[in-house]
Scaffold this active site. Structure first.
Site, PDB file in Angstrom:
ATOM      1  N   ASP A 149      78.826  -0.769 -40.157  1.00 24.69           N
ATOM      2  CA  ASP A 149      78.189   0.438 -40.688  1.00 24.69           C
ATOM      3  C   ASP A 149      78.325   1.545 -39.646  1.00 24.69           C
ATOM      4  O   ASP A 149      78.338   1.273 -38.435  1.00 24.69           O
ATOM      5  CB  ASP A 149      76.713   0.182 -40.998  1.00 24.69           C
ATOM      6  CG  ASP A 149      76.045   1.400 -41.607  1.00 24.69           C
ATOM      7  OD1 ASP A 149      76.279   1.663 -42.800  1.00 24.69           O
ATOM      8  OD2 ASP A 149      75.304   2.094 -40.890  1.00 24.69           O
ATOM      9  N   HIS A 156      68.799   3.135 -41.566  1.00 26.79           N
ATOM     10  CA  HIS A 156      69.753   4.212 -41.277  1.00 26.79           C
ATOM     11  C   HIS A 156      70.175   4.206 -39.810  1.00 26.79           C
ATOM     12  O   HIS A 156      70.560   5.241 -39.264  1.00 26.79           O
ATOM     13  CB  HIS A 156      69.189   5.583 -41.654  1.00 26.79           C
ATOM     14  CG  HIS A 156      69.094   5.789 -43.138  1.00 26.79           C
ATOM     15  ND1 HIS A 156      70.193   5.878 -43.950  1.00 26.79           N
ATOM     16  CD2 HIS A 156      68.015   5.901 -43.949  1.00 26.79           C
ATOM     17  CE1 HIS A 156      69.804   6.051 -45.198  1.00 26.79           C
ATOM     18  NE2 HIS A 156      68.493   6.065 -45.229  1.00 26.79           N
TER      19      HIS A 156
END
Length: 572
Positions: A30, A171
């Site tokens: 990610d 996040h």
């Protein structure tokens, strides 16, 4: 009675069964970024988890200095501030370690197009090759597996909650990668119940695979599982596309699965009637043969390397007051190659400004005597740096120092350019100094690259060996900057008899014109990168391999320029 073809599925051979999911190494990764548009910079954090058979094999996590301000809304979303990335490494220093971490693995990301788009752009912008790996998108897979009535949303946070992920997405790159691992494993359990047990079946299961793609899987059936070059051919036997692979069968088969998402390549696959293969000893030979085949066939669906000899060069003109000219055909004493005319012209202007060569286009016969004045300078109609030099003799030192840089004998012209930068900076002309600094950095890199390539191309024969990773050696014979032959000495096989056989069977290479002796800059560049790999050894050469020292001491300066540019981007 008409006989209908048997449309029942044929039993797959053992080598067509694919790689079982339980034995597959996945790297789930990610990114956090400064925005949504991929580019060479802009990544603020990378997190990745390597798993196989449900077990975590390793993790990779780092903050990245994005080279640009982080927007306030992104700071609020991720919590990553400018202060946090201030001392973090730039992406060009992170990429080698990350590429090593993902090597040989199937890549997984949630909304993989975003993450792979940023990584591909970063690799292209900093001179690295993004691997041709199978990519699994957990968004697409979840849409295929989980019906709408069960999942209100396919966002990572929603799927993590629905599927019982042990890590909550935050996040932040590593947390989100860990959550995606749990989501992936839950999805794999579901597709396993549907008969999907291999990587190839998983990629084939994704919705993007068209029936036309699936029907052409037989084109890969007879290909070997060895390194080499593959050629997709059309209905008229024309070459549509050329590529390389470490495993020809696996790579070509990926074109008929969901891992191939490029519209242009899907169009090519739809036209293809067969796939030919050229087996190679190792990846270097495959890369060189790919370059040569693309140049020979100019396939419609390849975008690069179609004109390897159509480069640009910088040359001194043959006249009484020589100037730098951008030319297509190299000869002795030319600088290059450059990929574009604009790059060559900028280098010529930077060098002329540093040395005082004239930039006007008025041609003055080469037969002029040493005391002959420059007509334009006499009339006061020339604005070139040489305007104050009235004769051939006075102009000669500028020519000598320029020719010295081109040939690698003299680096004074670079120091002259650096002195001009210092004067601009001392005079507080900062914008002009920054522009000249970047132009000088480009010139230094171009000269260094030209000298390295010319040094290799000047050697009649160079033999090198690199570890193959299994206790053996990859062997290469290079003649005047071109691959003459390649082979492998497997573990336990004495390498020198193999070397002698390769030398005897190698292609005869007659040196041509110019600094590269007729070789293409692309091929010489590929060979240089291979020779610079860790562990590569020189077996023997016909003459010592030495590079000119004209730009040898500029590496630290180039690193300082790179750091300065990063700080300028951060400052906005």
């Amino acid at each position: 009675m008409e006989t209908r073809p048997d449309r029942s599925p044929a039993q797959l051979a053992f080598d067509e069964l694919g790689t079982p999911l339980r034995d597959t190494t996945f790297v789930v990764f990610d990114l956090e970024t400064t925005g949504t548009k991929p580019g060479p910079d802009g990544i603020t954090e990378i997190g990745a988890v390597k798993v196989r058979g449900g077990q975590v094999l390793g993790e990779f996590a780092t903050l990245v200095n994005p080279g640009a301000p982080i927007p306030p809304q992104v700071v609020e979303l991720t919590g990553i501030t400018q202060a946090m990335v201030y001392d973090a490494p730039r992406i060009d220093r992170v990429l080698p370690a990350f590429l090593e971490f993902i090597s040989g693995a199937v890549l997984v990301a949630h909304n993989s197009g975003f993450d792979t788009g940023f990584m591909r752009a970063a690799c292209e912008g900093h001179g690295y090759v993004w691997p041709r790996a199978t990519v699994i998108c957990t968004v697409k897979l979840s849409r295929r597996v989980i019906p709408r009535e069960e999942a209100r949303s396919y966002r990572l946070s929603s799927l993590a909650m629905l599927l019982g992920a042990r890590t909550r997405p935050t996040h932040r790159a590593l947390d989100d990668a860990r959550a995606t691992v749990d989501v992936l494993h839950a999805l794999l359990e579901r597709v396993g119940n549907l008969g999907v047990h291999t990587v190839e079946e998983l990629a084939d299961y994704l919705p993007e695979v068209t029936p036309a793609q699936r029907r052409k899987r037989h084109l890969a059936a007879d290909l070997p599982a060895r390194p080499g070059v593959y050629l997709f051919k059309g209905p008229n036997d024309e070459v549509l596309y050329v590529g390389t692979a470490r495993d020809l069968k696996r790579r070509v088969r990926s074109y008929f699965t969901g891992s191939e998402s490029r519209g242009r390549i899907r169009e090519m696959v739809a036209l293809a009637e067969r796939v030919d293969a050229v087996e190679c000893a190792h990846s270097l030979e495959a890369e060189i043969r790919e370059l040569r085949l693309i140049a020979a066939h100019r396939p419609a669906y390849n975008r690069r390397s179609k004109n390897p000899h159509h480069a640009w060069w910088v040359s001194l003109t043959d006249e009484a007051f020589p100037r730098l000219s951008v030319v297509r055909l190299p000869r002795a004493g030319t600088l290059g190659p450059f990929r574009s005319q604009a790059d060559a012209r900028t280098a010529a202007e930077t060098l002329a400004d540093a040395t005082g060569l004239r930039t006007c286009t008025q041609r003055i016969p080469a037969t002029a005597a040493a005391g002959t004045p420059c007509v334009l300078a006499e009339l006061g109609r020339c604005g070139a740096p040489c305007a104050g030099r009235q004769s051939v003799a006075e102009y000669a030192p500028a020519v000598d120092v320029t020719r010295g840089l081109i040939t690698g004998r003299d680096g004074r012209s670079l120091h002259l350019a650096a002195d001009r930068l210092e004067r601009l900076s001392d005079g507080q002309h900062y914008e002009q100094a920054a522009r000249r600094r970047d132009e000088l950095a480009a010139l230094v890199r171009a000269v260094g690259r030209a000298h390295r390539q010319a040094a290799l191309a000047s050697i009649a024969e160079l033999i090198a060996a690199a570890p193959d990773g299994n206790g053996g050696w990859e062997l290469t014979v290079i003649r005047h900057g071109r691959l003459a032959s390649a082979g492998v000495a497997r573990r336990g096989v004495p390498p020198m008899p193999v070397v002698e056989a390769l030398v005897a069977a190698g292609e005869t290479v007659l040196p041509g014109e110019g600094p590269l002796h007729g070789a293409s800059g692309e091929e010489v560049g590929v060979l240089l990168r291979w020779l610079a790999r860790p562990g590569t050894r020189l077996v023997r050469t016909t003459r010592p391999w030495a590079e000119p020292a004209a730009v040898a001491g500029w590496r630290d300066w180039l690193e300082r320029v790179s750091d300065a540019r990063g700080l300028e981007h951060l400052a906005g």
